[in-house]
Design a protein around this motif. Structure first.
Motif, mmCIF file in Angstrom:
data_model
loop_
_atom_site.group_PDB
_atom_site.id
_atom_site.type_symbol
_atom_site.label_atom_id
_atom_site.label_comp_id
_atom_site.label_asym_id
_atom_site.label_seq_id
_atom_site.Cartn_x
_atom_site.Cartn_y
_atom_site.Cartn_z
ATOM 1 N N THR A 1 1.798 -3.878 -12.672
ATOM 2 C CA THR A 1 0.335 -3.673 -12.043
ATOM 3 C C THR A 1 0.497 -2.428 -11.342
ATOM 4 O O THR A 1 1.162 -1.825 -10.812
ATOM 5 C CB THR A 1 0.357 -4.805 -11.168
ATOM 6 O OG1 THR A 1 0.056 -6.090 -11.790
ATOM 7 C CG2 THR A 1 -1.354 -4.491 -10.608
ATOM 8 N N VAL B 1 -0.807 -0.141 -8.662
ATOM 9 C CA VAL B 1 -1.202 -0.380 -7.347
ATOM 10 C C VAL B 1 -1.294 1.155 -6.474
ATOM 11 O O VAL B 1 -0.508 2.049 -6.979
ATOM 12 C CB VAL B 1 -0.543 -1.353 -6.473
ATOM 13 C CG1 VAL B 1 -0.406 -2.503 -7.033
ATOM 14 C CG2 VAL B 1 0.994 -0.588 -6.347
ATOM 15 N N THR B 2 -1.768 1.268 -5.149
ATOM 16 C CA THR B 2 -1.860 2.210 -4.419
ATOM 17 C C THR B 2 -0.739 2.340 -3.391
ATOM 18 O O THR B 2 -0.754 1.492 -2.591
ATOM 19 C CB THR B 2 -3.144 2.675 -3.914
ATOM 20 O OG1 THR B 2 -4.100 2.652 -4.919
ATOM 21 C CG2 THR B 2 -3.371 3.918 -2.971
ATOM 22 N N CYS B 3 0.187 3.413 -3.308
ATOM 23 C CA CYS B 3 1.175 3.420 -2.386
ATOM 24 C C CYS B 3 0.366 3.504 -0.975
ATOM 25 O O CYS B 3 -0.298 4.307 -0.869
ATOM 26 C CB CYS B 3 2.131 4.623 -2.837
ATOM 27 S SG CYS B 3 3.322 4.825 -1.309
ATOM 28 N N ASP B 4 0.805 2.818 -0.134
ATOM 29 C CA ASP B 4 0.177 2.758 1.351
ATOM 30 C C ASP B 4 0.696 4.087 1.900
ATOM 31 O O ASP B 4 0.038 4.595 2.887
ATOM 32 C CB ASP B 4 0.562 1.648 2.176
ATOM 33 C CG ASP B 4 -0.074 0.445 1.682
ATOM 34 O OD1 ASP B 4 -1.216 0.478 1.575
ATOM 35 O OD2 ASP B 4 0.463 -0.701 1.949
ATOM 36 N N PRO C 1 -1.175 6.376 -7.262
ATOM 37 C CA PRO C 1 -1.124 5.208 -7.721
ATOM 38 C C PRO C 1 0.416 5.073 -8.402
ATOM 39 O O PRO C 1 0.749 6.319 -8.764
ATOM 40 C CB PRO C 1 -2.373 5.291 -8.980
ATOM 41 C CG PRO C 1 -2.312 6.865 -9.156
ATOM 42 C CD PRO C 1 -2.410 7.180 -7.676
ATOM 43 N N ASP D 1 2.994 2.386 -10.810
ATOM 44 C CA ASP D 1 3.274 1.143 -11.370
ATOM 45 C C ASP D 1 4.641 0.557 -10.832
ATOM 46 O O ASP D 1 5.199 -0.444 -11.715
ATOM 47 C CB ASP D 1 3.031 1.281 -12.963
ATOM 48 C CG ASP D 1 3.897 2.134 -13.421
ATOM 49 O OD1 ASP D 1 4.674 2.821 -12.676
ATOM 50 O OD2 ASP D 1 4.258 2.179 -14.709
ATOM 51 N N TYR E 1 6.728 -0.652 -7.394
ATOM 52 C CA TYR E 1 6.698 -0.565 -5.926
ATOM 53 C C TYR E 1 7.121 -1.499 -5.036
ATOM 54 O O TYR E 1 7.579 -2.676 -5.781
ATOM 55 C CB TYR E 1 4.856 -0.885 -5.751
ATOM 56 C CG TYR E 1 4.201 -1.802 -6.260
ATOM 57 C CD1 TYR E 1 4.316 -3.247 -5.605
ATOM 58 C CD2 TYR E 1 3.965 -2.010 -7.734
ATOM 59 C CE1 TYR E 1 3.654 -4.470 -6.272
ATOM 60 C CE2 TYR E 1 3.436 -3.053 -8.508
ATOM 61 C CZ TYR E 1 3.391 -4.412 -7.671
ATOM 62 O OH TYR E 1 2.922 -5.371 -8.286
ATOM 63 N N THR F 1 7.865 -4.504 -2.269
ATOM 64 C CA THR F 1 7.132 -5.399 -1.333
ATOM 65 C C THR F 1 8.126 -6.142 -0.834
ATOM 66 O O THR F 1 7.781 -7.308 -0.032
ATOM 67 C CB THR F 1 6.431 -6.365 -2.637
ATOM 68 O OG1 THR F 1 7.387 -6.782 -3.560
ATOM 69 C CG2 THR F 1 5.217 -5.758 -3.254
ATOM 70 N N GLU G 1 1.297 -3.070 2.205
ATOM 71 C CA GLU G 1 1.351 -3.903 1.244
ATOM 72 C C GLU G 1 2.040 -3.350 -0.248
ATOM 73 O O GLU G 1 2.653 -4.484 -0.581
ATOM 74 C CB GLU G 1 -0.047 -4.126 0.708
ATOM 75 C CG GLU G 1 -0.995 -4.868 1.551
ATOM 76 C CD GLU G 1 -2.307 -5.313 0.906
ATOM 77 O OE1 GLU G 1 -2.425 -4.736 -0.046
ATOM 78 O OE2 GLU G 1 -3.005 -5.681 1.519
ATOM 79 N N ALA G 2 2.468 -2.098 -0.275
ATOM 80 C CA ALA G 2 3.115 -1.495 -1.309
ATOM 81 C C ALA G 2 3.788 -0.252 -0.950
ATOM 82 O O ALA G 2 2.789 0.679 -0.251
ATOM 83 C CB ALA G 2 2.302 -1.486 -2.588
#
Length: 297
Positions: A144, A146-149, A154, A156, A158, A160, A170-171
């Protein structure tokens, strides 16, 4: 004559092999070991295929029910057994169904170990000395975008797993972990610096807690060391995974005593991957000897 008898034997052997590697008992609410999951999946695929040709064969429906019971897919196990009862209406199946119904609301836990591969990853992953295979151990997830905090880009792949910080994260992408940017930005750490073995090099401790992906334990994670350096985390294990490696441990009896008091002779009965007593395998990056830590849920 159809091929059902030979197929029945073939799938039964496959299921028996999966159960033998599952590291769990009947209706024990833990996931099967990672060694057995591909076998259960293969058996399920074969059962679904042959049931399309022979939808009234209760033997295959019972086998599917057993597979689904072992993998904690209780709702699907109940559905399979209900089909058997409609077709044959035997008391033994009704008794098993009552037992299954007692477990229908038990949630299926998330597997700790994930073997993942990102097909769309454009950059080579950074190397983590103390956690060299983070996609194999499940520290990084893929599949998926996601955006790195931290960098707000972006990604794919990450992270957790545990990250100790005031902010809710979150990521995080691997690159923000590897260069220490994430730890600096959020004033956080990936491993509690109190729950580590003592070595006399503060820079190595800094690399471990600020630039190394952590792992996910039942309780408080603990990081082992050897040869005056931190070990590499190799993954989640049970007795079945470590038994072939026993002669390659530095001092497994000492490790067990420090972790909680289990003896080597206790491990076949207690230590299971994804079980209530979970093992965490480490390997010395200097002499390659193994060490182990464990905890209970």
């Amino acid at each position: 004559m159809d091929d059902r008898i030979e197929k029945l034997k073939e799938i039964n052997i496959l299921i028996s092999s999966a159960i033998s590697k599952s590291n769990k008992f009947w209706f024990e609410h833990v996931l099967p070991s990672q060694m057995s999951l591909p076998l259960f999946e293969k058996a399920e695929a074969q059962l679904n295929a042959i049931l399309k040709d022979y939808p009234t064969d209760t033997n295959f429906w019972r086998m599917l029910c057993n597979v689904k019971t072992y993998t904690m897919d209780y709702a699907e196990a109940i559905t399979a057994l209900e089909k058997v009862i409609v077709l044959e209406n035997k008391q033994k199946d009704k008794t098993q169904l009552l037992e299954l119904m007692e477990h229908k609301d038990v949630p299926k836990p998330k597997a700790k170990v994930k073997i993942t591969k990102s097909d769309s990853l454009q950059r080579a992953l950074p190397y983590f000395k103390y956690h060299p295979e983070p996609t194999v151990t499940g520290a990084f997830e893929t599949g998926t975008v996601v955006t790195c905090d931290c960098c707000k880009k972006p990604t794919d792949i990450y992270y957790t797993n545990p990250f100790f910080a005031v902010d809710e994260i979150e990521a995080l992408c691997p690159w923000c972990i590897a260069d220490g940017k994430a730890a600096r930005k959020f004033e956080g750490s990936f491993q509690d610096d109190i729950n580590v073995d003592d070595i006399n090099d503060p820079e190595k401790l800094k690399e471990l807690v600020e630039r190394t992906p952590g792992y996910n334990g039942w309780q408080q994670e603990y990081w082992l060391a050897h040869c005056n350096d931190y070990c590499a985390f190799k993954g989640y294990v049970g007795w079945q995974e470590i038994e072939p490696l026993l002669d390659q441990f530095a001092d497994i009896e000492s490790d067990l005593a420090k972790a909680g008091g289990l003896k080597l002779t206790d491990l076949p009965n207690y230590l299971r991957d994804n079980g209530s007593c979970q093992g965490y395998l480490f390997q010395c990056i200097c002499c390659n000897k193994y060490r182990i830590y464990y905890d209970f849920d």
